[in-house]
Each structure stands twice: as C-alpha cells, then as structure tokens.
Motif scaffolding. Structure first.
Motif, short mmCIF file in Angstrom:
data_model
loop_
_atom_site.label_atom_id
_atom_site.label_comp_id
_atom_site.label_asym_id
_atom_site.label_seq_id
_atom_site.Cartn_x
_atom_site.Cartn_y
_atom_site.Cartn_z
N CYS A 154 0.81 -1.23 0.00
CA CYS A 154 0.00 0.00 0.00
C CYS A 154 0.84 1.28 0.00
CB CYS A 154 -0.86 0.04 1.26
SG CYS A 154 -1.77 -1.47 1.51
N TRP A 156 0.85 5.71 0.83
CA TRP A 156 0.64 6.52 2.03
C TRP A 156 -0.46 7.56 1.90
CZ3 TRP A 156 1.38 11.09 -0.22
CH2 TRP A 156 2.38 11.19 -1.20
N LYS A 180 1.82 -4.95 3.64
CA LYS A 180 3.01 -4.11 3.85
C LYS A 180 2.54 -2.68 3.66
CE LYS A 180 6.23 -2.10 2.43
NZ LYS A 180 6.38 -0.65 2.73
N GLU A 183 5.87 2.84 4.53
CA GLU A 183 6.77 3.20 5.64
C GLU A 183 6.37 4.54 6.26
OE1 GLU A 183 7.37 2.43 2.53
OE2 GLU A 183 9.04 3.54 1.64
N GLY A 218 8.99 -4.95 1.58
CA GLY A 218 8.19 -4.98 0.34
C GLY A 218 8.75 -5.98 -0.64
N THR A 233 -0.88 -0.93 -4.80
CA THR A 233 -1.21 0.44 -5.19
C THR A 233 0.01 1.29 -4.93
OG1 THR A 233 -3.52 0.13 -4.59
CG2 THR A 233 -2.78 2.38 -4.82
N GLY A 234 0.43 2.01 -5.94
CA GLY A 234 1.61 2.87 -5.77
C GLY A 234 2.08 3.37 -7.12
N GLU A 235 3.33 3.74 -7.18
CA GLU A 235 3.88 4.35 -8.38
C GLU A 235 4.06 3.33 -9.50
OE1 GLU A 235 7.13 7.07 -8.24
OE2 GLU A 235 6.83 7.40 -6.11
N THR A 238 7.32 1.43 -9.41
CA THR A 238 7.35 0.33 -8.42
C THR A 238 6.59 -0.87 -8.98
OG1 THR A 238 7.24 2.06 -6.74
CG2 THR A 238 6.97 -0.20 -5.98
N GLU A 256 -2.88 -0.80 -9.09
CA GLU A 256 -3.47 0.54 -9.18
C GLU A 256 -2.30 1.51 -9.11
OE1 GLU A 256 -6.39 0.49 -6.05
OE2 GLU A 256 -7.68 -0.86 -7.18
N LEU A 257 -1.98 2.13 -10.24
CA LEU A 257 -0.71 2.86 -10.34
C LEU A 257 -0.92 4.37 -10.53
CD1 LEU A 257 1.04 0.22 -12.65
CD2 LEU A 257 1.05 0.32 -10.15
N CYS A 290 -4.38 9.86 -6.39
CA CYS A 290 -4.03 9.35 -7.73
C CYS A 290 -5.02 9.81 -8.78
CB CYS A 290 -3.97 7.83 -7.69
SG CYS A 290 -5.51 7.13 -7.09
N GLU A 392 3.80 12.61 -13.35
CA GLU A 392 2.98 12.74 -12.14
C GLU A 392 3.80 13.45 -11.05
OE1 GLU A 392 2.25 9.27 -9.63
OE2 GLU A 392 0.13 9.78 -9.66
N PHE A 458 -13.05 -0.30 -10.58
CA PHE A 458 -12.08 0.78 -10.40
C PHE A 458 -10.72 0.29 -10.91
CE2 PHE A 458 -8.64 2.78 -8.11
CZ PHE A 458 -8.97 4.12 -8.14
P1 NAD Z 1 5.41 3.82 -3.97
O1 NAD Z 1 5.29 3.01 -5.23
O2 NAD Z 1 6.67 4.53 -3.74
O3 NAD Z 1 5.20 2.89 -2.70
C1 NAD Z 1 4.02 2.13 -2.52
C2 NAD Z 1 4.35 0.93 -1.65
O4 NAD Z 1 5.25 0.06 -2.34
C3 NAD Z 1 5.02 1.28 -0.33
O5 NAD Z 1 4.50 0.45 0.67
C4 NAD Z 1 6.48 0.95 -0.61
O6 NAD Z 1 7.22 0.62 0.54
C5 NAD Z 1 6.34 -0.27 -1.51
N1 NAD Z 1 7.48 -0.53 -2.39
C6 NAD Z 1 8.34 0.35 -2.94
N2 NAD Z 1 9.25 -0.30 -3.72
C7 NAD Z 1 8.94 -1.62 -3.65
C8 NAD Z 1 9.51 -2.80 -4.23
N3 NAD Z 1 10.57 -2.74 -5.03
N4 NAD Z 1 8.94 -3.98 -3.94
C9 NAD Z 1 7.85 -4.07 -3.14
N5 NAD Z 1 7.29 -3.00 -2.55
C10 NAD Z 1 7.81 -1.78 -2.82
O7 NAD Z 1 4.15 4.78 -3.97
P2 NAD Z 1 3.83 5.92 -2.89
O8 NAD Z 1 4.80 7.03 -3.08
O9 NAD Z 1 3.65 5.30 -1.57
O10 NAD Z 1 2.37 6.40 -3.38
C11 NAD Z 1 2.17 7.36 -4.35
C12 NAD Z 1 1.87 6.71 -5.69
O11 NAD Z 1 0.75 5.84 -5.57
C13 NAD Z 1 1.50 7.69 -6.78
O12 NAD Z 1 2.15 7.31 -7.96
C14 NAD Z 1 0.00 7.50 -6.93
O13 NAD Z 1 -0.53 7.84 -8.18
C15 NAD Z 1 -0.13 6.05 -6.66
N6 NAD Z 1 -1.50 5.72 -6.27
C16 NAD Z 1 -2.31 5.10 -7.16
C17 NAD Z 1 -3.62 4.81 -6.82
C18 NAD Z 1 -4.55 4.14 -7.78
O14 NAD Z 1 -5.60 3.71 -7.35
N7 NAD Z 1 -4.21 4.04 -9.06
C19 NAD Z 1 -4.09 5.16 -5.55
C20 NAD Z 1 -3.24 5.81 -4.67
C21 NAD Z 1 -1.93 6.08 -5.03
#
Ligand code: NAD
Length: 488
Positions: A154, A156, A180, A183, A218, A233-235, A238, A256-257, A290, A392, A458
C-alpha cells in the motif's frame, strides 16, 4: 500519539522485528518524532507468510461464506466504534485535516468491509446438466476458490481506505493476507490488527509487516514463493519492479498505479461547479490523490475567467493544523516528497511557465515551520512536452491550457502514457456521452469527481494499472474459478 511503537502483527500478536531493527516515523506537520516502527526483514516476512499459509490451510478454511461475511461486518462495526482512534492515527501519520480524514478515509475504511461482504454473498455460479457418451447424467459446474496468501502493498496517501479496499475483498473471498503498509503510514494498519483480533478473525488471516520497499519488507514479501498473488497500489515504476518479481512463480497481480489525469472544462459548463470541481481535483489531500488532476484544459472563451476563479479558490485555501476547522490543506507527506514536488515547481519556471499563484513554501507559524508545507500552485503557458505537464507530481498543483474544439482536447488529454481518470465539465448531454468513450482512462467523471458507487469497477488503463477492483469485479482477482464435472 508521540513515542508510539509500531510493531508487526503476525499470528494475532504484535511483535518486534527479528533483527531488532526499527526506523523513525516523523510528523509531516513539524518533523517531530511520532514513534518508532519495526523494520521488517526476510525473517519477519517469512514468519508472516508462514502464519498466513497455516491459517489458510487451517482454521480459516473451515469458515463458511456466511461466517466470513459476519466477521467482516463486525470489523466494520468495530472501526466505527473506534472511529476517533483511527482518525487520530491517520491524521498523525499524514497530517491531513481531520475534516478530510473523518469524511473520506475512516468511513471508507469501514464501508469497504461492508461492501465486499455484501458483494461476495451475491455472486452466482454456473451449473450445467450434461449427458455422457454412454448416456449417463453428468453435472458440470464452477466454483470460486481463494487464491491463497495475498500480498497487499500500500501507499501513504489514503492509507486505511486503500489498504482495506484490498484486505476486505481478499478476506471475503477466503484468502489470507500479509500487508506491507507504506513506511510513511504505519498507524491504521497496525490498529486494524487489534480490530481483527477483537472480532475473532483467526490468527494468521490478517498479518502486517512494516518496512520499506526494495531491499526491505516490500521486496521480501513480493518475492516470497508462498505468496500466491500480489495486489499493489503505488507508483508505476514500483509496479514495474513488482511485476518482474511476480513473474517468478507466474503469480497474478492487480495494480493501481500512477496517473496524470486531465480535467476538461467546456465553455457551456456550470461555471461555478466546474471551478469548485477542478479545485477539489487539484488540491484535495494536498494533491496527493491518484485520481486528481494536474492537467486542466479549458475552452478558450472562458479560459481567462476560469484561471482567475481557480486562482481565487487556491488562494482561499487555508493551510494549517489538522485540528483547526478552517484548515483546507495539510502538508505533504514528508520533507523528502516536498523536495520532489518543489523540483517540479522550479522546473515549471525554467520551462517558461507563468506562475498564476503559489509556487513555493508558505510561511507557517512557529510550531509548524519544520513541516512539509507547500503552496497550492497554478501554472499556465507551458508546452505539453514539459516534464511538469507529462509526469505525475503528486502535489497540489495544476497546469491550465486553453483549447479550441473537442477533437483537439481529446488528442491532448489522451497524449499520455497514463490512463487512470478524467473529469469533464459540460452541460451538453450528447457531448458528455461522446467524451465518455473518447478519453482513454479507467474512470470518466462528467460534472463530478471522486464520486463512485463501490460496486463499480475501479482501475486504470495503459500504465495506470492492471485489472479492475470493486464490488464483484474484485472476485476476478481474489478468487480463481475451478471447473468440476461429475458424471453419475
Ligand atoms: P510507492 O510506489 O513509492 O510505494 C508504494 C508501496 O510500495 C510502499 O509500501 C512501498 O514501501 C512499496 N514498495 C516500494 N518499492 C517496492 C519494491 N521494489 N517492492 C515491493 N514494494 C515496494 O508509492 P507511494 O509514493 O507510496 O504512493 C504514491 C503513488 O501511488 C503515486 O504514484 C499515486 O498515483 C499512486 N497511487 C495510485 C492509486 C490508484 O488507485 N491508481 C491510488 C493511490 C496512489
């Protein structure tokens, strides 16, 4: 909240890291130490996955669908009962205004458990009667079975909301999870462990391992061979790393990126509603959503007026302490993230932008000066090729550009590697239908934004994601269909 200790939650127990390692969690408001967080290593992840596997093959397997859903309703009720604790934890970790977290994050955290408990109860299965070549009756049917141990990774920005959006359907479908959390936001995932324990979710069904991504919890979690599926969900970058690890063992992913979502405003719109809608989409949660918009296209006849009105909205947003009722915008999540956003603020000027408002760091009262505060910012005049318009940023900012006709704005809006969401403002019904299918994005909002029945799908197109979650659509990821044929 100060000096809290956030430990892993494994097998219904709060435990420190096997290595004893921990890291600091600082407040985005002022940089002060909020607490220490257990830093998960390989051993902690192994213990959590083992616990999840044992629960899957053990007690959890014996729970009927009705029993599982009853437990999920109990989780939702318990979140409601401890609403203020969840609110305190979310606000402490993120610095977001209490008014936002109490209307968006925490209620949705509870709602997710109810929505998915309802959804799984209403899914039909197939059943066909056949005849064997010898003339005997046969019955061919399909059942949905859980995937197994699901890794939930997830971000933050909406910690409880996004985490429960995955945990609830996973458990509803009979999986077990290892979460996870980011952080940056260890609080609500940890608190949810207490809730799970209290309502009687068996040990090992919900586990939490804290830590970082690459070279930390992670990565260890996504590479663990006993993890059956990964929901993240994240970048986008990632997601690329996680997808590579998911290839080992051919494990399914739900992603979900990131996004660079266009907001489109036609001259025939309800002007005030459009200004308010775009302001929300650009600045809510300090731009850390996002689905928010960082590219706004406004039809030329109302361009100047719209920019002036949006500027007025941005300048009227009070930045301040979460408890202050007049606060509309909190800080960014961290000083590190602010540095990234400020790099784009500087880049906009270098690329020739007109800074309509903001562009820097606000002056804050003494106690808050060390926080990750930032000004809501609007630019005009940038070329579409600028990194500020293409990448972004994830901050409270947007670039506004005029357009002349529908074809042009469709081309501009779709000229991006992302495809998460769009918000379109028009009073022309025929146009709204045309636009609804012309923008290449997972979600198209017309005269609205961030408004969705949780039973609808979604997810993002192109580099904004893989798969759709929501209501029964989540079952495609959290279950597998098994085909059974019984000849009599
Ligand atoms: P991030 O990708 O940096 O981190 C997300 C999670 O992934 C964290 O828990 C992190 O510790 C973990 N992570 C990082 N590298 C990893 C790896 N190599 N292996 C496994 N886990 C790893 O994202 P962020 O900065 O926490 O969140 C912001 C991003 O999330 C933005 O890009 C935003 O658009 C995206 N987001 C997307 C949605 C959606 O629904 N599409 C929703 C919310 C946020």
């Amino acid at each position: 909240m100060n000096n809290a200790t956030f430990r892993h939650f494994i097998n219904n127990e709060f435990v420190p890291s096997a290595s004893g390692r921990q890291f600091d969690k600082r407040s985005p408001l002022d940089g002060s130490l909020l607490g220490t967080v257990a830093e998960g290593g390989e051993e902690d992840v192994r213990a959590a996955v083992q616990a999840a596997r044992a629960a899957l093959d053990g007690p959890w397997k014996g729970f009927s669908l009705a029993q599982r859903t009853e437990l999920l309703y109990a989780v939702a009720n318990e979140i409601d009962r401890r609403f203020d604790e969840f609110l305190d934890a979310e606000v402490a970790d993120t610095g977001k205004p209490r008014s936002v977290a109490s209307h968006v994050d925490i209620p949705r955290g509870a709602a997710n458990f109810r929505v998915f408990a309802d959804a799984v109860k209403n899914v039909p299965t197939e059943f066909f009667e056949m005849t064997t070549p010898e003339g005997r009756k046969a019955y061919n049917y399909s059942v949905r079975v859980p995937r197994g141990v699901v890794a939930v990774i997830c971000p933050w920005n909406l910690p409880l909301l996004l985490m429960t959006w995955k945990v609830a359907p996973a458990l509803a479908c009979g999986n077990t999870v290892v979460v996870k959390p980011s952080e940056e936001t260890p609080g609500t995932a940890t608190l949810l462990g207490e809730v799970m324990h209290k309502v009687g979710i068996p040990a090992g069904v919900y586990n939490v391992v804290h830590g970082f991504g690459a070279g930390s919890a992670g990565e260890y979690l996504t590479t663990h061979p006993d993890v059956s599926a990964i929901t993240f969900t994240g970048e986008t970058v990632t997601g690329v790393a996680i997808m590579k690890t998911a290839a080992q063992g051919i494990r399914p992913v739900s992603f979900e990126l990131g996004g660079k979502n266009p907001g489109i405003v036609f001259a025939d719109c309800d002007f005030d509603a459009a200004v308010a809608g775009i302001a929300r989409a650009a600045f809510l949660n300090t731009g850390q959503i996002c689905l928010g918009t960082e590219r706004v296209y406004v039809e030329r006849p109302i361009f100047e007026r719209f920019v002036a009105a949006l500027k007025q909205k941005a300048e009227s947003m009070r930045t301040g302490h979460p408890s202050d009722k007049s606060t509309a915008m909190g800080p960014l999540i961290s000083l590190q993230h602010r540095e990234k956003v400020l790099r784009y603020y500087r880049r906009a000027v270098e690329d020739g932008a007109t800074v309509v408002c903001g562009g820097g760091v606000p002056v804050m009262p003494e106690g808050l000066a060390g926080g990750a505060w930032i000004q809501p910012t609007i630019w005009t005049g940038l070329p579409e090729s600028s990194a500020v318009v293409r990448e972004e940023i994830f901050g409270p900012c947007c670039h506004v550009r005029p357009f002349d006709d529908e074809a042009e704005v469709i081309r501009l809006a779709n000229d991006t590697p992302y495809g998460l969401a769009t918000t379109i403002w028009t009073r022309d019904i025929a146009r709204s239908f045309r636009m609804g299918t012309s923008i290449n994005a997972g979600i198209v909002w017309i005269n609205s934004w961030f408004l969705r029945d949780l039973r609808t799908p979604f997810g993002g197109s192109k580099q904004s994601g893989i798969g759709r979650e929501g209501g029964v659509h989540s079952l495609e990821f959290y279950t597998e269909l098994r085909n059974v044929c019984v000849a009599t």
